[in-house]
Design a protein around this motif. Sequence first.
Motif, PDB file in Angstrom:
ATOM      1  N   LEU A  43       6.941 -30.865   2.546  1.00  0.00           N
ATOM      2  CA  LEU A  43       7.779 -29.852   3.271  1.00  0.00           C
ATOM      3  C   LEU A  43       7.711 -28.563   2.408  1.00  0.00           C
ATOM      4  N   TYR A  44       7.999 -28.738   0.946  1.00  0.00           N
ATOM      5  CA  TYR A  44       7.753 -27.656  -0.199  1.00  0.00           C
ATOM      6  C   TYR A  44       6.830 -26.875   0.019  1.00  0.00           C
ATOM      7  N   GLU A  45       5.414 -27.543   0.283  1.00  0.00           N
ATOM      8  CA  GLU A  45       4.379 -26.788   0.313  1.00  0.00           C
ATOM      9  C   GLU A  45       4.276 -25.755   1.653  1.00  0.00           C
ATOM     10  N   ARG A  46       4.908 -26.397   2.712  1.00  0.00           N
ATOM     11  CA  ARG A  46       4.940 -25.524   3.860  1.00  0.00           C
ATOM     12  C   ARG A  46       5.872 -24.542   3.920  1.00  0.00           C
ATOM     13  N   LEU A  47       6.991 -24.517   2.882  1.00  0.00           N
ATOM     14  CA  LEU A  47       7.943 -23.431   2.683  1.00  0.00           C
ATOM     15  C   LEU A  47       7.408 -22.464   1.638  1.00  0.00           C
ATOM     16  N   GLU A  48       6.388 -22.877   0.786  1.00  0.00           N
ATOM     17  CA  GLU A  48       5.630 -21.776   0.107  1.00  0.00           C
ATOM     18  C   GLU A  48       4.973 -20.904   0.848  1.00  0.00           C
ATOM     19  N   SER A 106      10.038 -26.544  11.465  1.00  0.00           N
ATOM     20  CA  SER A 106       8.718 -27.061  10.772  1.00  0.00           C
ATOM     21  C   SER A 106       7.650 -26.964  12.015  1.00  0.00           C
ATOM     22  N   ASN A 107       8.070 -27.114  13.536  1.00  0.00           N
ATOM     23  CA  ASN A 107       6.953 -26.602  14.401  1.00  0.00           C
ATOM     24  C   ASN A 107       6.412 -25.570  14.167  1.00  0.00           C
ATOM     25  N   ILE A 108       7.592 -24.410  14.044  1.00  0.00           N
ATOM     26  CA  ILE A 108       7.247 -23.125  13.952  1.00  0.00           C
ATOM     27  C   ILE A 108       6.510 -22.762  12.777  1.00  0.00           C
TER      28      ILE A 108
END
Length: 599
Positions: free
Chosen positions: A376-381, A297-299
Motif C-alpha cells: 500500500l505504501y508503494e501505491r501511495l508513493e 486503491s481502485n482509483i
Amino acid sequence: MTAGVGSSSLDLGVVGNAAAAALVDRNANIVWMCAPRMDGDPVFCSLLRGEQTGEGAWSVALEDAVSSQQTYLRNTAIIETILTDSDGNRLRITDFAPRFKSAGRIFRPQMIVRLVEPVEGSPRMRMGLQPLYDYGASIPQTTRGSSHIRYLLGEQVLRLTTNAPVEFIERGRPFLVDRAYAFILGPDERLAQGPVSLARDFLEQTRDYWSEWVRYLSVPIDYQEVVIRSAITLKLCSHEETGGIVAALTTSIPEYGSSGRTWDYRFCWLRDSYFTVKALNLLGATKTMEDYLSYVSNIAASSQDGYLQPLFGLGLERRVDEVIVGSLAGYRGFGPVRRGNAAYTQVQNDGYGSVILAITQCFFDERLPTMGGPALYERLELLGRQAVERWDQPDAGIWEFRTRGAIHTHSALMCWAACDRLAKIGARLGLPERAAFWRTHADHIHAGIVSSAWNEELKSFVSAFGGSDLDASLLMIAELGFLPADDKRFLSTLSACENHLRFGNHLYRYRTADDFGEPETAFTACTFWLIDALSRAGRYDDARVVFEDVLAHRNHLGLLSEGLHVESGELWGNFPQTYSMVGLIYAAMHLSRRWEDVL
C-alpha cells in the motif's frame, strides 16, 4: 403548521442505510430520493420542482392537520413524525431504511419502509406516491397487484408493497387509519412475510443495529447528542458497496437565492472524503476508512502515474459530465438544476494529500484487522511523486475556480502534508531510506510555502503565492501540522482571517469576487475551521461562543447544509453537507471537557 410538499425548505431529515437515502420533510413527506444509487436519478424530486406540487414526492397528508412533531429515535437513523389534526386525532409515521446484520453480513437493501399507526382518535390520511424519472421529466407506467404497485421508472422498477387498500394509494384517496399500515418501497420482489410484520421486524433490528453502532463510538462527555447525530449522518452519506462517500445527498440547492451557484454534490470528492474519514476515525468508527481505502486503491490502481482528478462517481466513474436539467425548476424556483459536475475536469493539486492523510491511520492503528503495509505504501508513493511535481504549479484550488488558476497555498500545504505523512509512514514501516527521501521533499516544500505564501505587509499567509487575498483554508495550517499553533505567523494569519472574513460568529470562505461575483453566504465548514484555530490558539471561550451560534442554526433534527445566510440565519446549499457535519464533530471534541475532569 409547516408548509406543504410544494414549499421547499431545508427542515429535512435523512433516512438511509449506506445504500439508499431519502430526505423527509417536517410533515413526513419524502421529497428527495435517488435510485438506484445516491448519485442516480431522483425518483422523488419535489425538493427541486419549485412551486409545483404533487408529482415527485411520497406524501402523507392528515386531513385538517394543525401540527407536526418530528424527531429521530434515540441514537438511530429512524425518523418518527406525529401529525395532529384539528380534532386532536394523531397519526405516527415511522420512516427508515433497513440496516442490520444478517447471515454474517450487513443487510442494507435499496428500500424505504414507512410504518403508519394511529396514536389517538380516528385520523384520516391521504397518501400520494408519485415518483418521476429522467430528472422529473417522465411519469412512470404502473401495474397493480392485490397488495402492490409496480412503478416502471425507465430502466429500473420499484415495487410498493402494503397492507393498505391499493386503490386508495393509487388514486390518492383519504382513508381511516384504524390499524397499523406498512408501506415498503424497494426492489421488484415479493416479500417473505406480511408488510406490517416485516416492517416491525426490520424496524426492531434496524433500531438495535444503530444503537449498537453508537454504543462503540468514542464520544466526548459534552455535546454527545451533537456528535452522535453527526456521525450517523456521515455514515448515511457513504456508499458502502464501493467505499465512496458523497459530499452531500442533493444537487443544485443554491448557495443563496438566484446566485447561479447550483452544483451537484452527489459525488465522491477526495478532499471531502478525507475530512469525513478523519472525523469517524476520531470517534473510533474506522470501518468507513477501511471501505474508503478500497475505493481509493481502485482509483490509484487505474492511474499508472498517480494522477488524480478531484472527484469520482460512487462506482468509480471518471466522467460525470455536467448538464443543465431543464425539467426541474430548482429549489424555490432558483435554478439552474445541474446533473454532474464539471469540476472533475479540473486540476486540483490538494487531492494527493487528501488521499494520503485519509489512509495514514491504517499504518498506525493496531485495532484494524488488516493494517497498511509496504504494498500500500508503494501505491501511495505514486501519489507523493505527483505532489512533489505539482506543489508549486497553478490549479483551480479548494474552491474550484472555473475561469482562473493560481498556485494556491492550500494545495501546496496538502502536497507538503502528503510528503510529511509518507515520511512518517516510512519510518513506521522500518524504511529509513524512504522516510528520509520524503522528509527531504517535505522540508523543501515547507520552505517554498513559507517563502512564497507569506505576505509581510499583511503579516499573514495568503491564498495564492505572491498574492494579497485571504481565504479560510489558511486556518488549517496548524491542524495539518505545518506550523505549531503558538507560532506567531499562524496567530497573525488567524487574526487577519478574522478581520477580513468573519461576519459575527460566521466565516466566509473568501470575500473577493469569483466567477459568480462575491459570495453571499458564510461557508459553514470555514466557521468550523475558525473554531478549530481559536481552540488551538487557546481562545476556548471565543471558540465556544462561535460553536454555540452554529449549533443554534442547525435544523430541528440537528442537521446542517453547506452554508448560512448570515443576515437571515437561513440554511442554504446542498444538504446534508458532510463538511459541516464533520465540523460539528471536530468542534465538540475540541471544546468538550475531559471525562476524567467530570467523573
